[in-house]
Design an enzyme around this catalytic site. Sequence first.
Site, PDB file in Angstrom:
ATOM      1  N   ASP A 142      42.410  44.001  38.427  1.00 48.93           N
ATOM      2  CA  ASP A 142      43.114  44.723  39.501  1.00 48.93           C
ATOM      3  C   ASP A 142      43.484  46.147  39.101  1.00 48.93           C
ATOM      4  OD1 ASP A 142      42.953  42.273  40.702  1.00 48.93           O
ATOM      5  OD2 ASP A 142      45.076  41.772  40.501  1.00 48.93           O
ATOM      6  N   GLU A 243      40.942  43.191  49.624  1.00 49.74           N
ATOM      7  CA  GLU A 243      41.497  41.912  50.110  1.00 49.74           C
ATOM      8  C   GLU A 243      42.961  42.072  50.541  1.00 49.74           C
ATOM      9  OE1 GLU A 243      41.641  39.000  46.938  1.00 49.74           O
ATOM     10  OE2 GLU A 243      42.915  40.253  45.678  1.00 49.74           O
ATOM     11  N   ARG A 297      34.580  39.216  38.963  1.00 52.24           N
ATOM     12  CA  ARG A 297      35.356  39.202  37.712  1.00 52.24           C
ATOM     13  C   ARG A 297      34.690  38.332  36.637  1.00 52.24           C
ATOM     14  NH1 ARG A 297      40.567  35.614  39.782  1.00 52.24           N
ATOM     15  NH2 ARG A 297      39.568  33.620  39.471  1.00 52.24           N
TER      16      ARG A 297
HETATM   17  O1  F6P Z   1      44.824  39.173  39.541  1.00 55.65           O
HETATM   18  C1  F6P Z   1      43.467  38.991  39.398  1.00 55.65           C
HETATM   19  C2  F6P Z   1      42.868  38.361  40.631  1.00 55.65           C
HETATM   20  O2  F6P Z   1      41.490  38.200  40.423  1.00 55.65           O
HETATM   21  C3  F6P Z   1      43.161  39.098  41.951  1.00 55.65           C
HETATM   22  O3  F6P Z   1      42.315  40.184  42.165  1.00 55.65           O
HETATM   23  C4  F6P Z   1      42.996  37.983  42.945  1.00 55.65           C
HETATM   24  O4  F6P Z   1      43.712  38.226  44.140  1.00 55.65           O
HETATM   25  C5  F6P Z   1      43.578  36.819  42.210  1.00 55.65           C
HETATM   26  O5  F6P Z   1      43.432  37.072  40.827  1.00 55.65           O
HETATM   27  C6  F6P Z   1      42.922  35.513  42.551  1.00 55.65           C
HETATM   28  O6  F6P Z   1      43.501  34.532  41.770  1.00 55.65           O
HETATM   29  P1  F6P Z   1      42.980  33.026  41.682  1.00 55.65           P
HETATM   30  O7  F6P Z   1      41.600  33.055  41.121  1.00 55.65           O
HETATM   31  O8  F6P Z   1      43.965  32.367  40.791  1.00 55.65           O
HETATM   32  O9  F6P Z   1      43.008  32.518  43.092  1.00 55.65           O
END
Ligand code: F6P
Length: 414
Positions: A142, A243, A297
């Site tokens: 992020d 998002e 990611r």
């Molecule tokens: O904080 C990192 C992140 O990848 C955000 O960009 C995203 O909103 C969130 O984690 C999603 O988290 P999870 O995979 O736990 O739903």
Amino acid sequence: MAKNMIIGQSGGPTAVINASLAGAIEYALECNEIENIYGMVHGIQGLLEDNIKDLSAHFANRPSRLNRLRTTPAMFLGSCRFKLSNSDEEYEKIVSQLEKYDIGYFFYIGGNDSMDTVDKLSKYIAKNNIDIKVVGIPKTIDNDLMGIDHTPGFASAAKYIALAVRNVAYDTAIYSIKSVHIIEAMGRNAGWLAASSVLCRDSKNVAPHLIYLPEIPFSVDKFVSDIKAKLEEYNSVIVVVSEGVRDENGKYISARGDKVDKFGHIMLSGTGAYLKEVVEEQIGCKVRALEPSVLQRSAGHTPSLTDITEAQNLGLVAVKAAVAGESGVFSTLRRVSNKPYTVEYYTERVSVAANAEKTVPLEWITQSGNDVTNDMVEYLKPLVRGVPQIPYRDGLPDYVNVSYLDKAKQKYKN
Ligand code: F6P
């Protein structure tokens, strides 16, 4: 006298968080002040549940395994989203676990929530005169951490977004009919990742045509009229939307439910899907919503070399700092120059990063609210440079084995 160290990972994964782990392990293996290296499996939760892995046994004298760890995405030690309570009982349990393993150095790799854990734990430990150094190591795709120029993990996700948008732009340019493709980037309340799609532009490609960040209130009406205007000019319009975009009342466009995680963050996604319906209804052309979701990611095949190198160095710097006696800090970096790109490593009080969010400066967003300025481009450009040597096997990246995280599988194997 040498003491043991323990390290954990927490929050959302990145393509390079294991490079920080590798950097910390590599330095610790050579460090006289550190005896054994332990890993908390699933972060602080694993520590409380006594789910500990002996990392010295796993990585010492195995340079090739450590090298593969460096380029393995996600988290070798597994993650958790666990908020420390304020109960003394929880801290006492943590400390008794640390004493059980004769820990002198505690490291936690994570984002702003994890830095909150480091902050709270280091304060409790200092208040009770316990001799354990507690140090954070930053990460998050992020890029919303205070006290650092950019976070490890962001650059590789940014590179993925730029690549994906460029590929989509080429793919969709082939038809002569009108179409709109809406790509949703992660990033919660910060628009850094959505903004990074700007890197896909060059002399041969103007896409993305529109970029929407959460820093500017989102108007559905303006979004529709922006797209109509672009469709006058182009057959294929590419839109990147974060998002976390919110309307003028601060309500997430994607939040059609109130599901939250352990830290109380609303669980986001679905912005693109919702906006697709809007375009279908109000414009009526061909439209697709693309949600790269975890692909952005976890892309271990396209990381940035700059990112991997910095992540690894930040792991090393944290261990060095702890051994030198620092606690309640995190390893960080500042940009010294853009041409040539150079950074300088140092440590900063972890309270600076705990729970705070660094968003995109408003002056890096255009007046029209649907694009970013050249300052953003200059900031992003050096971060995505470089292609690391990734070990391949049978045509695919050869990652380290993390199947031990899956207890059922482990049992089955034994
Ligand atoms: O904080 C990192 C992140 O990848 C955000 O960009 C995203 O909103 C969130 O984690 C999603 O988290 P999870 O995979 O736990 O739903």
